[in-house]
Write a protein that holds these residues in place. Sequence first.
Motif, PDB file in Angstrom:
ATOM      1  N   LEU A  30      39.631 -96.849 -79.858  1.00  0.00           N
ATOM      2  CA  LEU A  30      40.109 -97.276 -78.359  1.00  0.00           C
ATOM      3  C   LEU A  30      38.947 -98.135 -78.017  1.00  0.00           C
ATOM      4  O   LEU A  30      38.998 -99.254 -77.486  1.00  0.00           O
ATOM      5  CB  LEU A  30      39.909 -96.155 -77.476  1.00  0.00           C
ATOM      6  CG  LEU A  30      41.354 -95.109 -77.603  1.00  0.00           C
ATOM      7  CD1 LEU A  30      41.017 -94.016 -76.592  1.00  0.00           C
ATOM      8  CD2 LEU A  30      42.312 -95.977 -77.168  1.00  0.00           C
ATOM      9  N   VAL A  31      37.511 -97.935 -78.492  1.00  0.00           N
ATOM     10  CA  VAL A  31      36.445 -98.681 -78.328  1.00  0.00           C
ATOM     11  C   VAL A  31      36.722-100.127 -78.792  1.00  0.00           C
ATOM     12  O   VAL A  31      36.219-101.309 -78.135  1.00  0.00           O
ATOM     13  CB  VAL A  31      34.880 -98.160 -78.676  1.00  0.00           C
ATOM     14  CG1 VAL A  31      34.056 -99.105 -78.577  1.00  0.00           C
ATOM     15  CG2 VAL A  31      34.931 -96.853 -77.817  1.00  0.00           C
ATOM     16  N   ARG A  32      36.824 -99.971 -79.996  1.00  0.00           N
ATOM     17  CA  ARG A  32      36.978-101.489 -80.752  1.00  0.00           C
ATOM     18  C   ARG A  32      38.283-102.268 -80.250  1.00  0.00           C
ATOM     19  O   ARG A  32      37.914-103.540 -79.841  1.00  0.00           O
ATOM     20  CB  ARG A  32      37.538-101.047 -82.421  1.00  0.00           C
ATOM     21  CG  ARG A  32      37.700-102.668 -83.060  1.00  0.00           C
ATOM     22  CD  ARG A  32      36.101-103.007 -83.198  1.00  0.00           C
ATOM     23  NE  ARG A  32      36.446-104.481 -83.855  1.00  0.00           N
ATOM     24  CZ  ARG A  32      35.816-105.556 -83.542  1.00  0.00           C
ATOM     25  NH1 ARG A  32      34.986-105.537 -82.272  1.00  0.00           N
ATOM     26  NH2 ARG A  32      36.067-106.664 -84.061  1.00  0.00           N
ATOM     27  N   ARG A  33      39.447-101.641 -79.849  1.00  0.00           N
ATOM     28  CA  ARG A  33      40.525-102.523 -79.125  1.00  0.00           C
ATOM     29  C   ARG A  33      39.970-102.899 -77.873  1.00  0.00           C
ATOM     30  O   ARG A  33      40.181-104.141 -77.373  1.00  0.00           O
ATOM     31  CB  ARG A  33      41.860-101.647 -79.061  1.00  0.00           C
ATOM     32  CG  ARG A  33      42.899-102.232 -78.562  1.00  0.00           C
ATOM     33  CD  ARG A  33      43.404-103.605 -79.272  1.00  0.00           C
ATOM     34  NE  ARG A  33      44.504-104.083 -78.906  1.00  0.00           N
ATOM     35  CZ  ARG A  33      45.043-105.136 -79.269  1.00  0.00           C
ATOM     36  NH1 ARG A  33      44.560-105.936 -80.361  1.00  0.00           N
ATOM     37  NH2 ARG A  33      46.188-105.642 -78.657  1.00  0.00           N
ATOM     38  N   ILE A  64      37.742-105.993 -72.258  1.00  0.00           N
ATOM     39  CA  ILE A  64      37.976-105.143 -71.010  1.00  0.00           C
ATOM     40  C   ILE A  64      36.895-103.873 -71.048  1.00  0.00           C
ATOM     41  O   ILE A  64      36.739-103.341 -71.792  1.00  0.00           O
ATOM     42  CB  ILE A  64      39.289-104.151 -71.393  1.00  0.00           C
ATOM     43  CG1 ILE A  64      40.628-105.282 -71.484  1.00  0.00           C
ATOM     44  CG2 ILE A  64      39.489-103.320 -70.134  1.00  0.00           C
ATOM     45  CD1 ILE A  64      41.960-104.498 -71.977  1.00  0.00           C
ATOM     46  N   ARG A  65      36.263-103.923 -69.641  1.00  0.00           N
ATOM     47  CA  ARG A  65      35.378-102.873 -69.360  1.00  0.00           C
ATOM     48  C   ARG A  65      36.006-101.638 -69.530  1.00  0.00           C
ATOM     49  O   ARG A  65      37.230-101.632 -69.014  1.00  0.00           O
ATOM     50  CB  ARG A  65      34.636-103.538 -68.129  1.00  0.00           C
ATOM     51  CG  ARG A  65      33.997-104.586 -68.173  1.00  0.00           C
ATOM     52  CD  ARG A  65      33.307-105.179 -66.631  1.00  0.00           C
ATOM     53  NE  ARG A  65      34.202-104.849 -65.775  1.00  0.00           N
ATOM     54  CZ  ARG A  65      33.791-104.363 -64.500  1.00  0.00           C
ATOM     55  NH1 ARG A  65      32.433-104.174 -64.270  1.00  0.00           N
ATOM     56  NH2 ARG A  65      34.516-103.901 -63.453  1.00  0.00           N
ATOM     57  N   LYS A 109      35.044 -92.599 -70.559  1.00  0.00           N
ATOM     58  CA  LYS A 109      33.407 -92.453 -71.037  1.00  0.00           C
ATOM     59  C   LYS A 109      33.630 -91.378 -72.203  1.00  0.00           C
ATOM     60  O   LYS A 109      32.943 -91.332 -73.194  1.00  0.00           O
ATOM     61  CB  LYS A 109      32.375 -92.371 -70.080  1.00  0.00           C
ATOM     62  CG  LYS A 109      32.211 -93.651 -69.532  1.00  0.00           C
ATOM     63  CD  LYS A 109      31.127 -93.600 -68.519  1.00  0.00           C
ATOM     64  CE  LYS A 109      30.807 -94.940 -68.034  1.00  0.00           C
ATOM     65  NZ  LYS A 109      29.496 -95.045 -67.003  1.00  0.00           N
ATOM     66  N   ALA A 110      34.223 -90.247 -71.742  1.00  0.00           N
ATOM     67  CA  ALA A 110      34.058 -89.008 -72.545  1.00  0.00           C
ATOM     68  C   ALA A 110      35.119 -89.117 -73.824  1.00  0.00           C
ATOM     69  O   ALA A 110      34.534 -88.717 -74.954  1.00  0.00           O
ATOM     70  CB  ALA A 110      34.700 -87.771 -71.787  1.00  0.00           C
ATOM     71  N   ILE A 111      36.252 -89.824 -73.860  1.00  0.00           N
ATOM     72  CA  ILE A 111      36.942 -90.012 -75.006  1.00  0.00           C
ATOM     73  C   ILE A 111      36.181 -90.832 -75.864  1.00  0.00           C
ATOM     74  O   ILE A 111      36.235 -90.654 -77.136  1.00  0.00           O
ATOM     75  CB  ILE A 111      38.360 -90.445 -74.544  1.00  0.00           C
ATOM     76  CG1 ILE A 111      39.327 -89.472 -73.698  1.00  0.00           C
ATOM     77  CG2 ILE A 111      39.152 -90.955 -75.800  1.00  0.00           C
ATOM     78  CD1 ILE A 111      40.386 -90.052 -73.115  1.00  0.00           C
ATOM     79  N   GLU A 112      35.908 -92.026 -75.404  1.00  0.00           N
ATOM     80  CA  GLU A 112      35.236 -92.984 -76.124  1.00  0.00           C
ATOM     81  C   GLU A 112      33.891 -92.493 -76.853  1.00  0.00           C
ATOM     82  O   GLU A 112      33.636 -93.139 -77.964  1.00  0.00           O
ATOM     83  CB  GLU A 112      35.001 -94.361 -75.412  1.00  0.00           C
ATOM     84  CG  GLU A 112      35.926 -95.147 -75.076  1.00  0.00           C
ATOM     85  CD  GLU A 112      35.709 -96.589 -74.805  1.00  0.00           C
ATOM     86  OE1 GLU A 112      34.683 -96.998 -74.576  1.00  0.00           O
ATOM     87  OE2 GLU A 112      36.615 -97.220 -74.136  1.00  0.00           O
ATOM     88  N   LEU A 144      46.261-100.944 -73.716  1.00  0.00           N
ATOM     89  CA  LEU A 144      45.434-101.496 -74.879  1.00  0.00           C
ATOM     90  C   LEU A 144      46.520-102.278 -75.861  1.00  0.00           C
ATOM     91  O   LEU A 144      45.871-102.742 -76.969  1.00  0.00           O
ATOM     92  CB  LEU A 144      44.476-100.631 -75.548  1.00  0.00           C
ATOM     93  CG  LEU A 144      43.462 -99.976 -74.835  1.00  0.00           C
ATOM     94  CD1 LEU A 144      42.520 -99.239 -75.531  1.00  0.00           C
ATOM     95  CD2 LEU A 144      42.461-101.335 -74.313  1.00  0.00           C
ATOM     96  N   GLY A 145      47.677-101.927 -75.799  1.00  0.00           N
ATOM     97  CA  GLY A 145      48.851-102.509 -76.705  1.00  0.00           C
ATOM     98  C   GLY A 145      48.954-101.838 -77.864  1.00  0.00           C
ATOM     99  O   GLY A 145      49.186-102.613 -78.814  1.00  0.00           O
TER     100      GLY A 145
END
Length: 66
Positions: free
Chosen positions: A10-13, A19-20, A36-39, A57-58
Amino acid sequence: MNTDQLAALLVRRRQILSIRQEDLAAIAGVSLRTVKAIESGRSNPRWQTVEQLTKVLGLTITIELP
């Protein structure tokens, strides 16, 4: 896929799409705290939340059962 792998994906995508976290949360209809918790890998999110985030995020995630 474990929570750390999901977080990294998720962070990379999100970074690739520029996207912020705030924008991802708003578009996906989840709280910034949740994103934030997931990332950070601190959360084991509900499947519905994962679906909402990956849709924005596609991304497509499939589950393989043993």
